[in-house]
Design an enzyme around this catalytic site. Structure first.
Site, PDB file in Angstrom:
ATOM      1  N   SER A 146       0.857  -1.195   0.000  1.00 17.44           N
ATOM      2  CA  SER A 146       0.000   0.000   0.000  1.00 17.44           C
ATOM      3  C   SER A 146       0.885   1.234   0.000  1.00 17.44           C
ATOM      4  O   SER A 146       1.988   1.219   0.560  1.00 17.44           O
ATOM      5  CB  SER A 146      -0.872   0.016   1.258  1.00 17.44           C
ATOM      6  OG  SER A 146      -1.498   1.274   1.391  1.00 17.44           O
ATOM      7  N   TYR A 161      -1.193  -0.809  10.159  1.00 21.72           N
ATOM      8  CA  TYR A 161      -1.414  -1.161   8.748  1.00 21.72           C
ATOM      9  C   TYR A 161      -0.196  -0.785   7.909  1.00 21.72           C
ATOM     10  O   TYR A 161       0.303  -1.599   7.121  1.00 21.72           O
ATOM     11  CB  TYR A 161      -2.659  -0.432   8.246  1.00 21.72           C
ATOM     12  CG  TYR A 161      -3.025  -0.724   6.805  1.00 21.72           C
ATOM     13  CD1 TYR A 161      -3.760  -1.855   6.466  1.00 21.72           C
ATOM     14  CD2 TYR A 161      -2.660   0.147   5.786  1.00 21.72           C
ATOM     15  CE1 TYR A 161      -4.116  -2.118   5.140  1.00 21.72           C
ATOM     16  CE2 TYR A 161      -3.005  -0.094   4.464  1.00 21.72           C
ATOM     17  CZ  TYR A 161      -3.746  -1.233   4.151  1.00 21.72           C
ATOM     18  OH  TYR A 161      -4.088  -1.475   2.837  1.00 21.72           O
TER      19      TYR A 161
END
Ligand code: NAD
Length: 255
Positions: A146, A161
């Protein structure tokens, strides 16, 4: 080596109807791939598999699996290998969870779960699927990182995350070193914000506009943008691409 016409792509986390995985499975099926979907939502995995088979006329299988659980992963890949689908040539690691919790409120339990799914899950499924790829001397592994890993959040999820998705980049590069001799490529795809359920529900127009401010292309990504890149990376023309991380974020990485 010629690329087999009969081949299966395993996609984890591809059951969610609006997700990147589902769009990728659809596109791969359109390109003639047989499809195996592994998802913690087993009913949705079966439904997605049946729908893809019906619309694209390819063989599919949907299996319940928690990617963070080794026995579950082993049983799921064993079920795929025992099913009617052709040999596994590609694995796309998409199963993931978000973590919008700010760091000072983060708990060890929530932190561990994010790593268990996003990082350990990628390890477990990849190791299990590689056995067959190594035996057949052909494979493609693509895992989803990401922009949150590279830029340090800034979209929706926070530290846990970002850290787990940064792990995917190191995982990819180190594994690529070991897999080259087996004719297996290992790559990562690193999307910017995409309107899927992982963003805490459908993005409102206001949220999309806000997120688009720093995106050179002026919009958030679509699942089809990401699916197209993944399909190329697992396909026959990408055999010389390995250990790469592809930014796909409309230019957000430089703003
Ligand atoms: P999504 O929520 O639609 O898909 C995630 C899928 O993972 C769901 O189908 C869910 O059921 C499944 N899943 C969750 N925990 C699991 C587990 N333990 N075992 C098996 N399956 C599990 O979201 P998405 O945006 O399509 O996410 C796909 C991947 O893309 C994720 O890894 C995500 O981190 C990554 N990503 C998304 C964005 C974005 O903006 N949407 C940006 C960058 C990266």
């Amino acid at each position: 080596m010629t690329f087999p016409t009969e081949r299966t792509a395993v996609l984890t986390g591809a059951a969610s109807a609006r997700g990147i995985g589902r769009a990728t499975a659809d596109r791969l099926a359109r390109d003639g791939w047989s499809i195996a979907i592994l998802d913690i939502d087993g009913a949705a995995a079966e439904e997605a598999a049946a729908d893809i088979a019906q619309r694209h006329g390819v063989q599919t299988v949907g299996v319940a699996a928690d990617v963070s659980d080794q026995a579950s992963v082993d049983a799921a890949i064993t079920a795929v290998e025992a099913s009617a689908v052709p040999p596994i040539v590609a694995l796309v690691n998409l199963a993931g969870i978000s973590s919008p919790t700010e760091f000072m409120q983060e708990t060890k339990e929530a932190w561990d779960r994010v790593f268990a799914v996003n990082m350990t899950g990628t390890f477990l499924v990849t190791q299990r699927a590689l056995h067959g790829m190594i035996e057949r001397k052909l494979g493609r592994v693509v895992s989803i990182s990401s922009i949150s890993a590279q830029r340090g959040g800034g979209t929706y999820s926070k530290v846990a995350y970002s850290a787990s998705k940064a792990g995917i980049i190191g995982f990819t590069r180190a594994l690529a070193r070991e897999m080259g001799e087996h004719n297996i490529t290992v790559n990562a795809v690193s999307p910017g914000p995409v309107d899927t359920d992982i963003m805490g529900g459908t993005l409102t127009d206001e949220r999309k506009q806000d997120m688009s401010k720093d995106i050179l292309m002026g919009r958030v990504g679509t699942v089809d943008d990401i699916a197209a890149l993944i399909c190329f990376l697992v396909g026959p023309d990408a055999g010389y691409i390995t250990a790469a991380t592809y930014d796909i974020n409309g230019g957000l990485q430089i703003s």
